[in-house]
Motif scaffolding. Structure first.
Motif, PDB file in Angstrom:
ATOM      1  N   GLY A 100     -15.493  -2.781 -35.701  1.00  0.00           N
ATOM      2  CA  GLY A 100     -14.212  -1.593 -35.593  1.00  0.00           C
ATOM      3  C   GLY A 100     -14.689  -0.422 -35.185  1.00  0.00           C
ATOM      4  O   GLY A 100     -13.886   0.449 -35.495  1.00  0.00           O
ATOM      5  N   ALA A 101     -15.429  -0.082 -34.644  1.00  0.00           N
ATOM      6  CA  ALA A 101     -16.170   1.230 -34.335  1.00  0.00           C
ATOM      7  C   ALA A 101     -15.288   1.724 -32.930  1.00  0.00           C
ATOM      8  O   ALA A 101     -15.321   2.896 -32.587  1.00  0.00           O
ATOM      9  CB  ALA A 101     -17.857   1.281 -33.891  1.00  0.00           C
ATOM     10  N   VAL A 102     -14.951   0.803 -32.073  1.00  0.00           N
ATOM     11  CA  VAL A 102     -14.352   1.044 -30.890  1.00  0.00           C
ATOM     12  C   VAL A 102     -13.102   0.310 -30.737  1.00  0.00           C
ATOM     13  O   VAL A 102     -12.972  -0.907 -31.204  1.00  0.00           O
ATOM     14  CB  VAL A 102     -15.098   1.035 -29.512  1.00  0.00           C
ATOM     15  CG1 VAL A 102     -16.193   1.992 -29.795  1.00  0.00           C
ATOM     16  CG2 VAL A 102     -15.825  -0.347 -29.435  1.00  0.00           C
ATOM     17  N   HIS A 103     -12.042   0.575 -30.015  1.00  0.00           N
ATOM     18  CA  HIS A 103     -10.920  -0.252 -29.879  1.00  0.00           C
ATOM     19  C   HIS A 103     -11.205  -1.164 -28.485  1.00  0.00           C
ATOM     20  O   HIS A 103     -11.885  -0.819 -27.656  1.00  0.00           O
ATOM     21  CB  HIS A 103      -9.564   0.717 -29.297  1.00  0.00           C
ATOM     22  CG  HIS A 103      -8.317  -0.276 -29.342  1.00  0.00           C
ATOM     23  ND1 HIS A 103      -8.041  -0.695 -28.171  1.00  0.00           N
ATOM     24  CD2 HIS A 103      -7.513  -0.438 -30.355  1.00  0.00           C
ATOM     25  CE1 HIS A 103      -6.823  -1.500 -28.556  1.00  0.00           C
ATOM     26  NE2 HIS A 103      -6.434  -1.200 -29.652  1.00  0.00           N
ATOM     27  N   PRO A 104     -10.910  -2.570 -28.637  1.00  0.00           N
ATOM     28  CA  PRO A 104     -11.145  -3.584 -27.628  1.00  0.00           C
ATOM     29  C   PRO A 104     -10.962  -3.326 -26.107  1.00  0.00           C
ATOM     30  O   PRO A 104     -11.492  -3.341 -25.111  1.00  0.00           O
ATOM     31  CB  PRO A 104     -10.373  -4.656 -28.059  1.00  0.00           C
ATOM     32  CG  PRO A 104     -10.209  -4.653 -29.403  1.00  0.00           C
ATOM     33  CD  PRO A 104      -9.925  -3.041 -29.810  1.00  0.00           C
ATOM     34  N   THR A 105      -9.626  -2.194 -25.925  1.00  0.00           N
ATOM     35  CA  THR A 105      -9.328  -1.884 -24.700  1.00  0.00           C
ATOM     36  C   THR A 105      -9.856  -0.372 -24.264  1.00  0.00           C
ATOM     37  O   THR A 105      -9.438   0.006 -23.204  1.00  0.00           O
ATOM     38  CB  THR A 105      -7.675  -1.930 -24.600  1.00  0.00           C
ATOM     39  OG1 THR A 105      -7.315  -0.887 -25.465  1.00  0.00           O
ATOM     40  CG2 THR A 105      -7.114  -3.398 -24.950  1.00  0.00           C
ATOM     41  N   ALA A 106     -10.485   0.080 -24.876  1.00  0.00           N
ATOM     42  CA  ALA A 106     -11.126   1.629 -24.867  1.00  0.00           C
ATOM     43  C   ALA A 106     -12.293   1.347 -23.535  1.00  0.00           C
ATOM     44  O   ALA A 106     -12.966   0.434 -23.607  1.00  0.00           O
ATOM     45  CB  ALA A 106     -11.659   2.171 -25.871  1.00  0.00           C
ATOM     46  N   PRO A 107     -12.378   2.325 -22.922  1.00  0.00           N
ATOM     47  CA  PRO A 107     -13.576   2.322 -21.989  1.00  0.00           C
ATOM     48  C   PRO A 107     -14.879   2.717 -22.557  1.00  0.00           C
ATOM     49  O   PRO A 107     -14.970   3.993 -23.058  1.00  0.00           O
ATOM     50  CB  PRO A 107     -13.176   3.312 -20.933  1.00  0.00           C
ATOM     51  CG  PRO A 107     -11.987   4.389 -21.493  1.00  0.00           C
ATOM     52  CD  PRO A 107     -11.401   3.243 -22.473  1.00  0.00           C
ATOM     53  N   VAL A 108     -15.842   1.989 -22.749  1.00  0.00           N
ATOM     54  CA  VAL A 108     -16.933   2.346 -23.614  1.00  0.00           C
ATOM     55  C   VAL A 108     -18.033   1.966 -22.777  1.00  0.00           C
ATOM     56  O   VAL A 108     -18.252   0.537 -22.152  1.00  0.00           O
ATOM     57  CB  VAL A 108     -16.891   1.508 -24.930  1.00  0.00           C
ATOM     58  CG1 VAL A 108     -18.142   1.821 -25.779  1.00  0.00           C
ATOM     59  CG2 VAL A 108     -15.627   1.825 -25.785  1.00  0.00           C
ATOM     60  N   ALA A 109     -19.087   2.497 -23.012  1.00  0.00           N
ATOM     61  CA  ALA A 109     -20.547   2.105 -22.321  1.00  0.00           C
ATOM     62  C   ALA A 109     -21.682   2.467 -23.470  1.00  0.00           C
ATOM     63  O   ALA A 109     -21.629   3.736 -24.160  1.00  0.00           O
ATOM     64  CB  ALA A 109     -20.699   3.130 -21.051  1.00  0.00           C
ATOM     65  N   VAL A 110     -22.490   1.610 -23.363  1.00  0.00           N
ATOM     66  CA  VAL A 110     -23.665   1.815 -24.271  1.00  0.00           C
ATOM     67  C   VAL A 110     -24.821   2.451 -23.500  1.00  0.00           C
ATOM     68  O   VAL A 110     -25.128   1.690 -22.439  1.00  0.00           O
ATOM     69  CB  VAL A 110     -23.859   0.639 -25.160  1.00  0.00           C
ATOM     70  CG1 VAL A 110     -25.152   0.736 -25.876  1.00  0.00           C
ATOM     71  CG2 VAL A 110     -22.892   0.098 -25.900  1.00  0.00           C
ATOM     72  N   PHE A 111     -25.609   3.308 -23.921  1.00  0.00           N
ATOM     73  CA  PHE A 111     -26.585   3.832 -23.045  1.00  0.00           C
ATOM     74  C   PHE A 111     -27.892   3.885 -23.736  1.00  0.00           C
ATOM     75  O   PHE A 111     -28.025   3.846 -25.163  1.00  0.00           O
ATOM     76  CB  PHE A 111     -26.333   5.380 -22.886  1.00  0.00           C
ATOM     77  CG  PHE A 111     -25.264   5.653 -21.807  1.00  0.00           C
ATOM     78  CD1 PHE A 111     -25.561   6.019 -20.537  1.00  0.00           C
ATOM     79  CD2 PHE A 111     -23.867   5.446 -22.171  1.00  0.00           C
ATOM     80  CE1 PHE A 111     -24.756   6.010 -19.543  1.00  0.00           C
ATOM     81  CE2 PHE A 111     -22.962   5.676 -21.178  1.00  0.00           C
ATOM     82  CZ  PHE A 111     -23.358   6.015 -19.775  1.00  0.00           C
ATOM     83  N   GLU A 112     -28.885   3.446 -22.998  1.00  0.00           N
ATOM     84  CA  GLU A 112     -30.405   3.707 -23.607  1.00  0.00           C
ATOM     85  C   GLU A 112     -31.203   4.090 -22.507  1.00  0.00           C
ATOM     86  O   GLU A 112     -31.138   3.646 -21.288  1.00  0.00           O
ATOM     87  CB  GLU A 112     -30.808   1.919 -23.701  1.00  0.00           C
ATOM     88  CG  GLU A 112     -32.336   2.128 -24.568  1.00  0.00           C
ATOM     89  CD  GLU A 112     -32.642   0.694 -24.954  1.00  0.00           C
ATOM     90  OE1 GLU A 112     -33.526   0.687 -25.816  1.00  0.00           O
ATOM     91  OE2 GLU A 112     -32.164  -0.197 -24.558  1.00  0.00           O
TER      92      GLU A 112
END
Length: 529
Positions: A35-47
């Protein structure tokens, strides 16, 4: 998609027929499931400032794995940037692995979002490799995971590539026939050996590319003697992978013991005391189960579910370790403090260990308890009788004002500071600090020797020399004073901006005061005792 169950006996050097389940962009899926982000939101995980996973919305805007952060944000200005968290990925992945093990035991977790198991047993039980893979995918679909893909092949490496490149939303299962691994892998790029866990790496594949080797098939076509001369045994292992001769076996994990406990109430309960009474037996079983494996719980996760679906979830800490009474107390406290989140009766309570420790580290001393142990037991007892916030411990936080640097934390809780002490706080008071800090600074008056009010003008200069301090109706002569020292906060926000000046004064009785002048009004922030 082709099916076929290998009947050839496995021997030394023969790849084990394997099923690999792959969850595309698992770090993003883990965020969505928590529940940290919305399924339709533009999200990127960075390392390391590179994209390691992105959501479909971000991919539609041109974000790709391996992009630098600046390039990804240039393609998608509304991109939500989230740092990688391996613990979060594994925590959310664990329930899915448990569900897979219900249908096919012997699962190896390669990493969060990727797992493997031997194909022979499930294929025999469900009537074929395709059928077994479909059963596993359907079990995951019941948990709300629709994006999982499955690959079946000789060896985990080929099965993983089959899941990645041979599947799609409409065909989530790819089966490489027995003996067909080399042909399947041949056209795939040599960059698939970049994975350091396989023994490869970017420097290895980069060297092969400079030598003109662009695909796995071209690498597999090289003579083993030449590969050994140039890359030693490391090259031989990778050469076997590229040739479809995966020497690795599936190493299934030993499932951890079920340490959590759940209590369902029908009908739902409204009173906190009723709920606490109802979880007593579960709390005893919870502590006993941990004790059976020589563990104690040091961090407890309590999840409360209301009759209408609302949830309250919190992680509780303990200065030592939880006993059954401590577990029941945390459930009661959470019901009291999160009453606004639960608007209906409690239908389900789930308690689970968030962190455990060896029981041997928490054994009582043989020759009496140490002083800190006696203090711990006394404070825990008072807290159990009077409530969660009945026993508070002081912690020094950050900030410009002395009152906001004093943070009171309930006994046993993790210290979470809204303002970190290590950050720079321009205008904060240097050491030595006053001993007595007023939670509500009392108003005082400061006047000059002529009786006029003392203030600070717009340029930060005093309008007159402070000579008299009136505090609590008592008139005190000021013998010495220093200041003013400006404090400016939130100058960009007119509604919340604050500008004041500090003074240090010593009265005729030798008492030192820390005063604050703000818009012509004076208060006593602290006293040097």
């Amino acid at each position: 998609m082709r099916s076929g169950l290998s009947r050839a006996p496995a021997g030394p050097g023969v790849p084990v027929r394997s099923i690999v389940l792959w969850f595309p962009d698992w770090p993003v899926t883990a965020l969505v499931r928590e529940g940290a982000v919305h399924p339709t939101a533009p999200v990127a995980v960075f390392e390391h400032n590179e994209v390691v996973a992105c959501s479909p919305a971000a991919r539609a805007d041109g974000v790709r794995r391996g992009q630098r952060r600046r390039d990804a944000q240039a393609r998608c200005p509304r991109l939500t940037v989230i740092p990688a968290d391996a613990m979060r990925d594994h925590r959310v992945f664990a329930p899915l692995v448990a569900r897979i093990e219900e249908h096919a035991p012997g699962v190896q977790i390669v990493r969060a979002g990727l797992c493997a198991l031997k194909a022979r047993g499930p294929a025999r039980y469900y009537g074929g490799e395709v059928e077994a893979a479909c059963v596993l995918l359907e079990s995951l679909s019941e948990l709300g995971v629709e994006s999982a893909r499955a690959g079946v092949a000789d060896g985990p490496f080929t099965a993983e590539q089959a899941a990645r490149v041979g599947t799609g939303p409409d065909d989530p299962v790819c089966v490489v026939p027995t003996g067909g691994s080399a042909g399947f892998l041949a056209p795939l790029p040599i960059g698939l050996l970049d994975d350091v866990s396989l023994g490869g790496g970017p420097e290895f594949t980069g060297l092969l590319a400079r030598l003109g080797v662009q695909t796995l098939g071209e690498f597999a076509a090289l003579e083993q003697d030449r590969v050994r001369e140039r890359f030693a045994e490391r090259g031989i292992r990778l050469h076997a992978l590229a040739s479809g001769r995966d020497p690795r076996a599936v190493d299934p994990r030993t499932p951890p013991p079920e340490l959590h406990r759940e209590v369902a109430f029908e009908p739902p309960l409204e009173l906190a005391d009723q709920v606490a009474f109802g979880v007593r037996v579960a709390a005893d079983e919870f502590v006993a189960k941990l004790g059976a494996v020589d563990l104690v719980c040091t961090e407890l996760r309590v999840e409360l579910t209301g009759d209408r679906g609302e949830r309250s979830e919190r992680v509780w800490l303990h200065p030592g370790s939880f006993d059954a009474a401590g577990v029941v107390d945390r459930v009661r406290w959470q019901l009291g403090e999160d009453a606004a989140d639960l608007r209906s009766g409690v239908a389900l309570v789930r308690i689970s260990p968030e962190a455990v420790d060896a029981a041997s580290h928490h054994v009582a001393a043989i020759f009496g308890a140490a002083p800190e142990e006696r203090v711990h037991h006394a404070l825990s007892r008072v807290q159990a009788m009077l409530g969660h916030r009945a026993v508070l411990t002081p912690v020094i936080g950050g900030g410009r004002w002395l009152a906001e640097r004093q943070v009171l934390v309930p006994w046993g809780d993790r210290v979470v500071l809204a303002k970190e002490r290590s950050r720079p706080w321009p205008g904060s008071l240097p050491d030595p600090l006053p001993a007595s800090v007023f939670a509500a600074p009392p108003p005082v008056e400061v006047s000059s020797s002529m009786g006029g009010a003392v203030s600070v003008d717009e340029r930060g200069r005093v309008t007159a020399h402070p000579a008299v301090l009136i505090e609590g109706g008592r008139r005190r002569a000021i013998e010495q004073w220093a200041g003013p020292w400006p404090i400016s906060e939130r100058g960009w926000d007119a509604a919340r901006a604050r500008r004041a000046h500090r003074f240090q004064v010593v009265d005729a009785d030798g008492v030192a005061w820390l005063l604050v002048c703000e818009s012509g009004s004076w208060t006593a922030e602290a006293r040097y005792d």
